[in-house]
Scaffold this motif. Structure first.
Motif, PDB file in Angstrom:
ATOM      1  N   PRO A 105      46.585   1.020  14.087  1.00 16.98           N
ATOM      2  CA  PRO A 105      45.910  -0.124  14.702  1.00 16.98           C
ATOM      3  C   PRO A 105      45.902  -1.314  13.752  1.00 16.98           C
ATOM      4  O   PRO A 105      45.775  -1.161  12.536  1.00 16.98           O
ATOM      5  CB  PRO A 105      44.486   0.387  14.946  1.00 16.98           C
ATOM      6  N   LYS A 106      46.030  -2.511  14.313  1.00 14.57           N
ATOM      7  CA  LYS A 106      46.066  -3.699  13.464  1.00 14.57           C
ATOM      8  C   LYS A 106      44.684  -4.033  12.911  1.00 14.57           C
ATOM      9  O   LYS A 106      44.567  -4.566  11.808  1.00 14.57           O
ATOM     10  CB  LYS A 106      46.622  -4.891  14.243  1.00 14.57           C
ATOM     11  N   ARG A 107      43.634  -3.731  13.673  1.00 14.92           N
ATOM     12  CA  ARG A 107      42.280  -3.939  13.173  1.00 14.92           C
ATOM     13  C   ARG A 107      41.889  -2.758  12.290  1.00 14.92           C
ATOM     14  O   ARG A 107      41.874  -1.620  12.747  1.00 14.92           O
ATOM     15  CB  ARG A 107      41.281  -4.069  14.325  1.00 14.92           C
ATOM     16  N   PHE A 108      41.584  -3.026  11.031  1.00 14.16           N
ATOM     17  CA  PHE A 108      41.322  -1.936  10.092  1.00 14.16           C
ATOM     18  C   PHE A 108      40.097  -1.125  10.494  1.00 14.16           C
ATOM     19  O   PHE A 108      40.009   0.061  10.193  1.00 14.16           O
ATOM     20  CB  PHE A 108      41.157  -2.499   8.676  1.00 14.16           C
ATOM     21  N   GLU A 109      39.146  -1.751  11.181  1.00 17.24           N
ATOM     22  CA  GLU A 109      37.973  -1.006  11.621  1.00 17.24           C
ATOM     23  C   GLU A 109      38.329   0.005  12.695  1.00 17.24           C
ATOM     24  O   GLU A 109      37.548   0.919  12.985  1.00 17.24           O
ATOM     25  CB  GLU A 109      36.878  -1.956  12.132  1.00 17.24           C
ATOM     26  N   ASN A 114      35.060   3.580   7.769  1.00 19.97           N
ATOM     27  CA  ASN A 114      34.832   3.184   6.386  1.00 19.97           C
ATOM     28  C   ASN A 114      36.028   2.378   5.874  1.00 19.97           C
ATOM     29  O   ASN A 114      37.173   2.798   6.002  1.00 19.97           O
ATOM     30  CB  ASN A 114      34.623   4.440   5.527  1.00 19.97           C
ATOM     31  N   LYS A 115      35.759   1.200   5.297  1.00 19.52           N
ATOM     32  CA  LYS A 115      36.834   0.329   4.827  1.00 19.52           C
ATOM     33  C   LYS A 115      37.713   1.005   3.788  1.00 19.52           C
ATOM     34  O   LYS A 115      38.950   0.922   3.843  1.00 19.52           O
ATOM     35  CB  LYS A 115      36.232  -0.960   4.249  1.00 19.52           C
ATOM     36  N   ARG A 120      42.851   3.757   2.262  1.00 19.06           N
ATOM     37  CA  ARG A 120      43.521   4.980   1.802  1.00 19.06           C
ATOM     38  C   ARG A 120      44.507   5.508   2.836  1.00 19.06           C
ATOM     39  O   ARG A 120      45.626   5.931   2.496  1.00 19.06           O
ATOM     40  CB  ARG A 120      42.472   6.054   1.488  1.00 19.06           C
ATOM     41  N   LEU A 121      44.110   5.468   4.119  1.00 23.68           N
ATOM     42  CA  LEU A 121      44.992   5.950   5.178  1.00 23.68           C
ATOM     43  C   LEU A 121      46.256   5.105   5.286  1.00 23.68           C
ATOM     44  O   LEU A 121      47.353   5.629   5.486  1.00 23.68           O
ATOM     45  CB  LEU A 121      44.242   5.964   6.511  1.00 23.68           C
TER      46      LEU A 121
END
Length: 371
Positions: A105-109, A114-115, A120-121
């Motif tokens: 997903p483009k939105r990291f949330e 957790n940021k 890390r992912l």
């Protein structure tokens, strides 16, 4: 040696953000950035990155066209960034068709709550596909259901390459039918799964004798589009699973993203129960949860297959299935995009066969013939 990354996005903010995240990992190195697909095609040829991160919607040349051009000329592993919408899902499946290996997903949330976990992912995904051999997409004709609606083209079939010469991947054991009788087929997968599932399911005849449960790690916005695409391309019926679905032979049920799919006792094959995935579960849907529920009802009458994917989801569910007498197979390492999930069940001694992707459909059909 560090993995060299080319970052492609028309947003200067997103290019900078991804570049900063990549640069934080000592095993990764940003060697360039591009603002559109046309620049990406040129820089891929000039810089020869190990991985490209690619946006879908860009001016001049969009990401899907750029992926197609890069894979045709200078093949390299590509990670797509996608919006979690219906249109984003269709575009991402098109990007996988064009030859991209994975997506986020483009939105990291939307990657993780957790940021730090999201960072890390992203780093892990880049490193994982960056260590893979380069793939060139091959589109193969498939027989489809009669329909007046234009069909999506089949997802690409990756073919490993070394240098400029294509090679045929080594395949695993060709299994012979055991003569066991089955009532259900289970398939669990993650990274590389959309291409692998299509390759297998398009070979199944309309009268395949068992119901099929599909567990693919995929966001909620993507599973309806993926089920629809598979249904259009396959002779069997494919649908996104819903609570209360009575299992039927020759029908495949795709676990909805963000949910958990379980089997309940009802009739000869059972009935599906789909519930919201709890926050503490890493995978929604989870292969382990579906496999575990089937082990309690159909047990030894189950054929379960673990395909390409990151992590170990499916290992504990496969353990429960094996204890109840089920047959477990895994995709072999040579044909996997990521040899994580199949390796987990194989290393645990749960899989009785390691089978190449090209051989998997025929092996399943032979094994299912006695059901």
């Amino acid at each position: 040696m560090s993995i060299k990354v080319l970052v492609v996005d028309d947003s200067s903010f997103f290019r900078r953000r991804v570049s900063e995240i990549v640069a934080k990992d000592p095993d990764l190195e940003v060697i360039g950035t591009a603002v559109n697909g046309l620049e990406a095609v040129k820089m891929a040829a000039e810089l020869k990155p190990n991985v490209i991160t690619m946006d879908i919607e860009m001016p001049v040349m969009d990401g899907i066209t750029a992926v197609r051009e890069i894979m045709a000329n200078t093949p390299v592993p590509i990670l797509m960034f996608s919006s979690l919408t219906h249109d984003g899902a269709k575009a991402t499946l098109d990007a996988l068709e064009a030859g991209a290996l994975d997506f986020l997903p483009k939105r990291f949330e939307d990657i993780a709550t957790n940021k730090d976990e999201a960072i890390r992912l992203l780093q892990q995904r880049i490193k994982t596909i960056g260590r893979r051999r380069v793939y060139r997409p091959i589109t193969r004709p498939v027989v489809t259901k009669p329909t007046s609606v234009p069909l999506s083209r089949p997802l690409s079939s990756p073919l490993p390459r070394t240098g400029s010469a294509a090679i045929t991947p080594k395949t695993g054991t060709i299994t012979r039918s055991s003569g066991k009788k089955y009532k259900i087929l289970l398939i669990g997968t993650s990274t590389g799964g959309p291409v692998a599932l299509q390759k297998i399911l398009t070979k199944f005849p309309q009268d395949y004798p068992h119901p099929i449960l599909l567990i693919q790690h995929m966001p909620a916005a993507f599973t309806p589009a993926f089920a629809s695409r598979l249904n259009a391309l396959c002779k069997i019926e494919v649908k996104e699973a819903a609570s209360g679905d009575q299992l039927k032979a020759g029908h495949a049920y795709l676990a909805p993203g963000g949910m958990q799919m379980m089997l309940e006792r009802a009739g000869s094959h059972g009935r599906l129960k789909v519930v919201a995935g709890s926050e503490d579960m890493n995978y929604k849907p989870s292969v382990d949860i579906t496999f575990a529920s089937v082990s309690k009802i159909l047990g030894k009458e189950t054929l379960a297959v673990i395909l390409t994917g990151m992590g170990a989801d499916g290992r504990e569910g496969a353990r429960m299935l094996q204890t109840s007498g089920a047959t477990i197979w895994a995709q072999d390492e040579a044909s996997c995009i990521v040899y994580g999930m199949p390796q987990a069940v194989t290393a645990a001694g749960l899989s009785s066969q390691s089978i190449g992707l090209e051989q998997m459909a025929d092996a399943i059909l032979r094994e299912s013939a006695h059901g």
